[in-house]
Scaffold this active site. Sequence first.
Site, PDB file in Angstrom:
ATOM      1  N   LYS A  33      39.282  37.317  42.783  1.00  0.00           N
ATOM      2  CA  LYS A  33      40.561  37.646  43.416  1.00  0.00           C
ATOM      3  C   LYS A  33      40.845  39.142  43.406  1.00  0.00           C
ATOM      4  O   LYS A  33      41.407  39.674  44.365  1.00  0.00           O
ATOM      5  CB  LYS A  33      41.712  36.884  42.758  1.00  0.00           C
ATOM      6  CG  LYS A  33      42.006  37.257  41.309  1.00  0.00           C
ATOM      7  CD  LYS A  33      43.136  36.399  40.758  1.00  0.00           C
ATOM      8  CE  LYS A  33      43.410  36.727  39.301  1.00  0.00           C
ATOM      9  NZ  LYS A  33      43.907  38.089  39.102  1.00  0.00           N
ATOM     10  N   THR A  34      40.443  39.850  42.347  1.00  0.00           N
ATOM     11  CA  THR A  34      40.664  41.299  42.311  1.00  0.00           C
ATOM     12  C   THR A  34      39.820  41.987  43.375  1.00  0.00           C
ATOM     13  O   THR A  34      40.268  42.939  44.020  1.00  0.00           O
ATOM     14  CB  THR A  34      40.324  41.867  40.910  1.00  0.00           C
ATOM     15  OG1 THR A  34      41.097  41.173  39.926  1.00  0.00           O
ATOM     16  CG2 THR A  34      40.654  43.355  40.841  1.00  0.00           C
ATOM     17  N   ASP A 241      49.669  39.811  42.766  1.00  0.00           N
ATOM     18  CA  ASP A 241      48.632  39.159  41.968  1.00  0.00           C
ATOM     19  C   ASP A 241      49.284  38.198  40.982  1.00  0.00           C
ATOM     20  O   ASP A 241      50.432  38.377  40.583  1.00  0.00           O
ATOM     21  CB  ASP A 241      47.834  40.238  41.228  1.00  0.00           C
ATOM     22  CG  ASP A 241      46.574  39.697  40.574  1.00  0.00           C
ATOM     23  OD1 ASP A 241      46.156  38.573  40.917  1.00  0.00           O
ATOM     24  OD2 ASP A 241      46.005  40.396  39.719  1.00  0.00           O
ATOM     25  N   GLU A 242      48.560  37.170  40.560  1.00  0.00           N
ATOM     26  CA  GLU A 242      49.033  36.195  39.561  1.00  0.00           C
ATOM     27  C   GLU A 242      50.398  35.621  39.963  1.00  0.00           C
ATOM     28  O   GLU A 242      51.330  35.531  39.150  1.00  0.00           O
ATOM     29  CB  GLU A 242      49.125  36.854  38.169  1.00  0.00           C
ATOM     30  CG  GLU A 242      47.842  37.486  37.674  1.00  0.00           C
ATOM     31  CD  GLU A 242      46.788  36.474  37.241  1.00  0.00           C
ATOM     32  OE1 GLU A 242      47.013  35.264  37.428  1.00  0.00           O
ATOM     33  OE2 GLU A 242      45.743  36.899  36.729  1.00  0.00           O
ATOM     34  N   GLN A 272      46.687  27.647  36.573  1.00  0.00           N
ATOM     35  CA  GLN A 272      46.745  28.593  35.453  1.00  0.00           C
ATOM     36  C   GLN A 272      48.171  29.078  35.170  1.00  0.00           C
ATOM     37  O   GLN A 272      48.373  30.129  34.562  1.00  0.00           O
ATOM     38  CB  GLN A 272      45.848  29.797  35.740  1.00  0.00           C
ATOM     39  CG  GLN A 272      44.379  29.445  35.859  1.00  0.00           C
ATOM     40  CD  GLN A 272      43.496  30.666  36.015  1.00  0.00           C
ATOM     41  OE1 GLN A 272      43.328  31.458  35.083  1.00  0.00           O
ATOM     42  NE2 GLN A 272      42.926  30.843  37.199  1.00  0.00           N
ATOM     43  N   ARG A 622      37.812  30.621  30.322  1.00  0.00           N
ATOM     44  CA  ARG A 622      37.514  32.001  29.895  1.00  0.00           C
ATOM     45  C   ARG A 622      36.020  32.150  29.621  1.00  0.00           C
ATOM     46  O   ARG A 622      35.493  33.268  29.546  1.00  0.00           O
ATOM     47  CB  ARG A 622      38.263  32.373  28.595  1.00  0.00           C
ATOM     48  CG  ARG A 622      39.788  32.374  28.631  1.00  0.00           C
ATOM     49  CD  ARG A 622      40.368  33.108  29.815  1.00  0.00           C
ATOM     50  NE  ARG A 622      40.567  32.207  30.935  1.00  0.00           N
ATOM     51  CZ  ARG A 622      40.679  32.587  32.211  1.00  0.00           C
ATOM     52  NH1 ARG A 622      40.573  33.855  32.518  1.00  0.00           N
ATOM     53  NH2 ARG A 622      40.880  31.707  33.162  1.00  0.00           N
TER      54      ARG A 622
END
Length: 681
Positions: A33-34, A241-242, A272, A622
């Site tokens: 995504k980044t 973002d997020e 998430q 993770r």
Amino acid sequence: MIDILENLNEQQKSAVLTTDGPVLVIAGPGSGKTRVLTHRIVHIISIEKTKPENILAVTFTNKAASEMKNRVTELINKMSLLDVFMGNRSKNYNSYVTSFPADFPTICTFHSLCVKILRKDAQVIGYKNDFVIFDTDDQKALVKKIMKRLEISDDQFNPKAVLAEISNAKNELVTPQKYENIVNGYFQETVSKIYTEYQKELKQTSSFDFDDLIMQTIVLFLNHKDILEKYQNKFKYIMVDEYQDTNHAQYKLVNLLSSRHKNIFVVGDDWQSIYKWRGADIKNILEFEKNYPGAKTILLEQNYRSTQEILDVSYGIISKNINRKEKNLFSSKKSGQRVVVYEAADEKGEAEYIVTQIAKLNTQKNLKLKDIAILYRTNAQSRSIEETFLRYNVPYKIVGGIKFYMRKEIKDLIAYFRLIQNNGDVLSFERIINVPKRGIGKSTYEKIVNQARKNRKDIIETIINYDEKDITSKRMESLMLFADIIKKSKEKCKKMTIVQLLNYILKEINYENYIVDGTEEGDIRWENVKELFTAVEKYNKMKADEAINLFIEEVALATDLDNVDDNQDTVTLMTLHSAKGLEYDTVFIIGLEEGLLPHSMSIDNPVEMEEERRLCYVGITRAKNRVNLIFARVRRIFGSSQANYPSRFISDIPAHLVDMQNQGYSYLKEDSFDENDIFYD
């Protein structure tokens, strides 16, 4: 010059190329995504020919914002786009990258964006532009002071609980006046009284707490349409973002800014969403298409981090949630390695197992310690792990321990900076008036503060012009010397760098002599002071008055994750909440027991239980290659021994993905373990 779409998969390309109108990108963990965000920023500038300053990208941590900036500058360099950004200025790329000038896209956190806006326009809503930002300690001290003034017992009403309620109100954009009209019960009636006085005190001292930064920016926008229009016109493209972690105030802020051009692009993953306890509203992402009609939805489903087995294990757990958007995560990495579910006899056996596995990974797989994380639901669980690590000399670090900026000597010096920046900062005055000792007692302090409030003057001006005879000449002399230091420091800000100013303050107050007392603790505290020079040095190319503002903002807005050092070869211990956004080769999640994970407070609440499931999902994803899920038959925690059932999340995992191991007698026998097993009613 590179192609901006090079090395992007089809879903990522679609997200980068869709530039107009509202866009929702559901991005699974490790799906790049980044990369999408940064490539999209550069694409809009290079292909759409948009000015860089017309782009806004917001995220949640300084670390994430910094990474995004660095990736954008790398792309600028690779694509030979520096001329587009720098115009007619001298072509010095290295200088450009480090300075991030005004015509660079605005890439920052929600709170730092609001600080920038309020620094320019806070005066129109009754605050000074050189306002102070309160940290959690400042907020707690102020609430305690107000409770004492209102004769409210802090035994009956926990100041932390009061602050949490005020924070929740601000996240919902509920002012003290509105809160007063919706109170329900004695606790909220009491909070209402405190909230009203708390907000009055903040405004009188021209201070904002963390939640105010967003709330007061929205107040500014709603009451001054011309200012809102200025920023609406400036930010033609807005990226968030997020997005699953946004609360109502953050939703409203983004909604206001994007309402003119409608070019809002949000990236997130409802699977998430784990911050409901601090106000995050999962409905913001689940109802995005409803809130922004005509929105295009894009799924990023290819995972570049984890093995397919890890993704399948995590899906087994998250798939039991009802409120979610479906997606099919896949990875090209197939290890054939199952997730280990280990049953320990107790918390000591849990820790011993982890040490043994780390030793094997370190020697047999040559895995570095920094590639290993131990995750847990509550901070109290780290104790037995720490004790065992110390016994076996396993280097470790805890994310979320005492922060550098929370140490007394550092807070003392930051208080000097704050009072120099804002002479009306009463809390900073209270903190440092006797640092070093000046013989100023509580009575003298209160006389100065009360006089300042009465005359609506700042602290330093009140001291200099104090004409009452109720303070002894000796104490008045000490006060005048203190005020003189602050006044001269403020004047020197225009000529000195921040490093020079810090040196000046330390010498004027003889601070080294004050804290170096011949003890080891004193030496450590002075070492911390010297480290402060390192922290402020990056602002040393500007004058101290500007540097102080930037440094204080950085400190106030810092999070635990901003200080995670990836270079230390140590095992990382942290809560599952803190692990969000990070990745490790190997992850151990401890305490998978009913009452711990899921937490006891969530057992009877379906909404809370879904969040617990998402929390477990975040922990598992993770990991790149290995996951170890551990539960104990008996655990001593919170002062008592508990024998809880294994977590229901374990039985959610398909049996063929599980490698069952145990220490002695087991609740779970490998031959009886089946994906249809139910451990609970």
